[in-house]
Design an enzyme around this catalytic site. Sequence first.
Site, PDB file in Angstrom:
ATOM      1  CD  GLU A  80      -3.141  -1.096   2.029  1.00 27.22           C
ATOM      2  OE1 GLU A  80      -3.183  -0.219   2.904  1.00 27.22           O
ATOM      3  OE2 GLU A  80      -4.096  -1.882   1.809  1.00 27.22           O
ATOM      4  CD  GLU A 135      -3.568  -6.527   3.374  1.00 26.61           C
ATOM      5  OE1 GLU A 135      -4.477  -5.788   3.826  1.00 26.61           O
ATOM      6  OE2 GLU A 135      -2.363  -6.261   3.491  1.00 26.61           O
TER       7      GLU A 135
HETATM    8  C1  NOJ Z   1      -4.433  -3.080   4.579  1.00 34.21           C
HETATM    9  C2  NOJ Z   1      -3.145  -3.113   5.306  1.00 34.21           C
HETATM   10  O1  NOJ Z   1      -2.175  -3.684   4.494  1.00 34.21           O
HETATM   11  C3  NOJ Z   1      -3.214  -3.836   6.629  1.00 34.21           C
HETATM   12  O2  NOJ Z   1      -2.047  -3.578   7.320  1.00 34.21           O
HETATM   13  C4  NOJ Z   1      -4.469  -3.452   7.373  1.00 34.21           C
HETATM   14  O3  NOJ Z   1      -4.534  -4.028   8.625  1.00 34.21           O
HETATM   15  C5  NOJ Z   1      -5.665  -3.837   6.538  1.00 34.21           C
HETATM   16  N1  NOJ Z   1      -5.619  -3.110   5.312  1.00 34.21           N
HETATM   17  C6  NOJ Z   1      -7.004  -3.526   7.185  1.00 34.21           C
HETATM   18  O4  NOJ Z   1      -7.165  -2.164   7.298  1.00 34.21           O
END
Ligand code: NOJ
Length: 437
Positions: free
Chosen positions: A164, A344
């Site tokens: 991200e 994710e």
């Molecule tokens: C994306 C992130 O990579 C992660 O660290 C985070 O916990 C999740 N989103 C949920 O917000």
Amino acid sequence: MKFFPKSFIFGAATSAYQIEGAAALDGRGQTAWDLRNKDEFGKPTGDVGDVACDHYHLYKEDVQLMKTLGLQSYRFSVSWTRIYPNGYGKINPKGVEFYQNLINELLLAGIEPAITIWHGDLPLALDQIGGWQNRETITHYLNYAKTLFDLFGHQVKLWFTHNEPWCAAFLNEYPINQQLEIAHHLLVAHAQAVKLYKNHPNGNGKIGIVLNLGKQYPNTFDVKDYLAARNIDGFINRWFLDPTLKGVYPADMVSLYQKHDIFFSVEAGDMELIQENKMDFLGINMYSRGIQAYTEEGLFNARGVSNPNAQYTSMDWEVCPRSLYDLLVDIKETYNNVEVIIAENGSAFEDTVSEDGLVHDINRVDYLKSHLEATRQAIEEGCNITRYYAWSLLDNFEWGLGYSKRFGIIRVDYDTLKRTIKDSGLAYQKIIQERGL
Ligand code: NOJ
């Protein structure tokens, strides 16, 4: 039953600071997160990651849980400051040992390790020289990445450069020109890491980036709302998609920034480097979508709108599996059907533990199933999606929101550190076992 392709891989993801704990152990160096929510004596004044899920000590148990779930792959991040406590310099052998043990344990359990090189926990020493605003950080990042390829590259064949980068660049108080500079440096570091990997003796696996993407929809059919949605799409999605997959910044956004006298420096050779070092796949973190309405205000002339008819998670994110399908089909069409890994996807809900000691998290079960179904449909549509990693294996430290948001398919009791597979974990187990929905 509707099935996934035979080669499709099911996994789950975590990141180092969010689960490991053992923050001051075995020579680990500090990150800015270690200082947050602590008083001048280091005493916590709120949620901190000092213990988290204590995965550092419980990793063997966690790998057994992954095995029970039937996971084929596990995506985790390496803590930069366990390997280099100050970001660079002397390697910390204890840190190396931990990840070596984890990788061995995974391989023994038949679970493929997949490493995120950097997931939000920049060494404090590098923060102090300006973090990603300083190009020196790129040099240290490459040195760290090379160390990981040297140490683990013969066993780990799937690598993610950054997690991200949009969040790293834009979720701060800096003015936008500086944020764009940070984003640019992250993109340069990414391209350099891809190049480094491709030329590395252990570089016969695959490497890509992980972008947080969300499809942006216009609030109405008004052409102005389309413009608003397109601007936010450009700001969040295309600003990283275009450079990493096409080697250029999106022209409409470049001219929007220029129109507002917003410039950032690009050194000679940067764009050639980005152009010439394309990654093998695109990693996507997808949780929700955006709905945009036109407004006279602001750089992007956009205002996010909520959907009164939708379900929202406890992060206040709309549940919209259809938007995952739309996003995947868009990417297929715009970016030459690049290989996509869903790095994710998941949901936070207020879980309760039943009298039987179990967690009947039906909302999360529905979220998981509907998003897997959207993925499956996109594959049927011809999208080149090869993997899905559920976020997250465990309830964990949700950054600024601490332990209040639970994303896990396994519950963690933060008092006892006891793990309990939730119904969503059991549902995932069944899907993996049957390879379909
Ligand atoms: C994306 C992130 O990579 C992660 O660290 C985070 O916990 C999740 N989103 C949920 O917000």
